[in-house]
Design an enzyme around this catalytic site. Structure first.
Site, PDB file in Angstrom:
ATOM      1  N   TYR A   4      -1.907  -1.416  11.199  1.00  0.00           N
ATOM      2  CA  TYR A   4      -2.145  -1.927   9.843  1.00  0.00           C
ATOM      3  C   TYR A   4      -1.000  -1.498   8.913  1.00  0.00           C
ATOM      4  O   TYR A   4      -0.404  -2.311   8.213  1.00  0.00           O
ATOM      5  CB  TYR A   4      -3.487  -1.424   9.292  1.00  0.00           C
ATOM      6  CG  TYR A   4      -3.560  -1.520   7.796  1.00  0.00           C
ATOM      7  CD1 TYR A   4      -3.784  -2.749   7.185  1.00  0.00           C
ATOM      8  CD2 TYR A   4      -3.350  -0.401   6.981  1.00  0.00           C
ATOM      9  CE1 TYR A   4      -3.802  -2.850   5.793  1.00  0.00           C
ATOM     10  CE2 TYR A   4      -3.359  -0.499   5.611  1.00  0.00           C
ATOM     11  CZ  TYR A   4      -3.591  -1.717   5.020  1.00  0.00           C
ATOM     12  OH  TYR A   4      -3.587  -1.824   3.651  1.00  0.00           O
TER      13      TYR A   4
ATOM     14  N   SER B  33       0.840  -1.200   0.000  1.00  0.00           N
ATOM     15  CA  SER B  33       0.000   0.000   0.000  1.00  0.00           C
ATOM     16  C   SER B  33       0.869   1.242   0.000  1.00  0.00           C
ATOM     17  O   SER B  33       1.988   1.236   0.537  1.00  0.00           O
ATOM     18  CB  SER B  33      -0.860  -0.038   1.263  1.00  0.00           C
ATOM     19  OG  SER B  33      -1.398   1.223   1.531  1.00  0.00           O
TER      20      SER B  33
ATOM     21  N   LYS C 177       2.190  -3.697   6.761  1.00  0.00           N
ATOM     22  CA  LYS C 177       2.596  -3.654   5.343  1.00  0.00           C
ATOM     23  C   LYS C 177       4.103  -3.387   5.246  1.00  0.00           C
ATOM     24  O   LYS C 177       4.814  -3.975   4.420  1.00  0.00           O
ATOM     25  CB  LYS C 177       1.813  -2.581   4.578  1.00  0.00           C
ATOM     26  CG  LYS C 177       0.345  -2.933   4.391  1.00  0.00           C
ATOM     27  CD  LYS C 177       0.140  -4.135   3.476  1.00  0.00           C
ATOM     28  CE  LYS C 177      -1.273  -4.620   3.430  1.00  0.00           C
ATOM     29  NZ  LYS C 177      -1.458  -5.910   2.758  1.00  0.00           N
TER      30      LYS C 177
END
Ligand code: UFG
Length: 346
Positions: free
Chosen positions: A153, A126, A157
């Site tokens: 979160y 992302s 990543k």
């Protein structure tokens, strides 16, 4: 034809990618624990492509179950790993769930790929890894520094990418492609698959379509005092079908032995930044639907503006996200209306 394993293939981006893979002639096995998706998505994929992907209801954190999938499909040549928890706010409340799901599943996958000699991985990352890029890094390209994550979160990543770099160094046969997505929106033009948010949507587009269809009273626009032309935040909204097509090209590139680095990284965006208010106004214009909204305070943790420099993906993958915004927003609306019809039939 070669088989691709798609984890999270019943999810939003995963399902659109399975469609594009099958339409390009690949066989697909989907591994999904349906924690944030629905098995009817597999029906949608079949209705679009005329072909049902193999489906395995397995959690990637279940090492033994996952191992058996690799045993059952010895013809897997590449893996696209989408399966992950993805709600930024929830990750702040439940960090351990996010670390377990998003880190544990990748570790299992890389161990199993090594064990079963599957050497090609495409990973869903992302633009969150860039945080708020500095002025001279906008639009953001792949050489921009990664910044400290603003949420568990986002941190998963970042750590996932590091794990892939480390493992590709250790496992000499492994090739990986890390795809850093900007903001995927829209639905397949058939309206047979699309985004299925769980509960109240966090993301802008599903909130807009659910408000327009009458499921939510009013859209809240988070902030109009940012340093942007109209004061609302700017993102690079990319059509999910364009995004899905990039995965097929990434797989082709690895299978054809064209990758020049053991790990290749691509930004997937349009190169065009749009503000929240531009999205809202375009949606109203193209659908002709009333969309009640009000400006409220900023949402904590929001980045002011970010959009992609997709030149590398354009040149190296031969890929371009060029679907017009009007068309993308209409696809999202058509999907929402289809969901409404389904609810009314029940
Ligand atoms: N927004 C609103 N109202 C809403 C929802 C969103 O005004 O009800 C605004 C947000 O403030 C933001 C923009 O719409 O300015 C886009 O918000 P989204 O939640 O749709 O997307 P984000 O850019 O915040 O988050 C997305 C992904 C994350 C990823 C992040 C990387 O959802 O998974 O991009 O920047 F981490």
């Amino acid at each position: 034809m070669a088989r691709i394993l798609v984890t999270g293939g019943a999810g939003y981006i995963g399902s659109h990618t399975v469609v594009e893979l099958q339409e390009s002639g690949y066989d697909v096995v989907v591994v999904d624990n349906l924690s944030n998706s629905d098995v009817t998505v597999i029906d949608g994929i079949e209705a679009i492509t005329g072909k049902r992907p193999n489906f395995e209801n397995v959690d990637c954190n279940d090492y033994i179950g996952f191992d058996k999938v690799f045993d059952r499909y010895p013809d897997i040549v590449a893996v696209i790993h989408f399966a992950a928890s993805k709600a930024v706010g929830e990750s702040v409340e439940k960090p351990l769930l996010y670390y377990r799901n998003n880190i544990g599943s990748l570790v299992n996958l890389l161990e199993l790929m090594q064990k079963h000699k599957v050497n090609n991985l495409v990973f869903s990352s992302s633009c969150t890894v860039y945080g708020q890029p500095d002025k001279d890094h906008l639009p953001v390209n792949e050489t921009a520094p990664r910044k400290e994550a603003l949420s568990p979160y986002g941190n998963t990543k970042h750590i996932n990418e590091d794990i892939i770099f480390d493992q590709s160094h250790a496992n000499k046969s492994l090739h990986a492609t890390i795809l850093r997505y900007f903001n995927p929106i829209g639905a397949h033009p058939s309206a047979l698959i699309g985004e299925l948010p769980n509960g109240v949507p966090n993301n802008l587009l599903p909130f807009i379509t659910q408000t327009a269809v009458g499921l939510r009273e009013q859209l809240k626009v988070f902030g109009n005092d940012y340093n942007t032309p109209d004061g609302s935040c700017i993102r690079d909204y990319i059509y999910v079908v364009d995004l899905a097509k990039a995965h097929v090209l990434a797989v082709n590139r690895m299978l054809e032995g064209k990758a020049t680095d053991k790990v290749e990284v691509f930004n997937l965006g349009t190169g065009r930044g749009l503000s929240v208010l531009e999205i809202v106004n375009t949606f109203i214009k193209v659908t002709g639907v009333d969309l009640p909204y009000k400006i409220v305070g900023r949402r904590e943790g929001d980045i002011e503006k970010v959009w992609a420099d997709p030149t590398k993906a354009n040149k190296v993958l031969g890929w371009k996200a060029d679907t017009p915004t009007d068309e993308i927003l209409l696809s999202a609306w058509k999907w929402e209306l289809n969901l409404k019809k389904k609810r009314e039939r029940k």
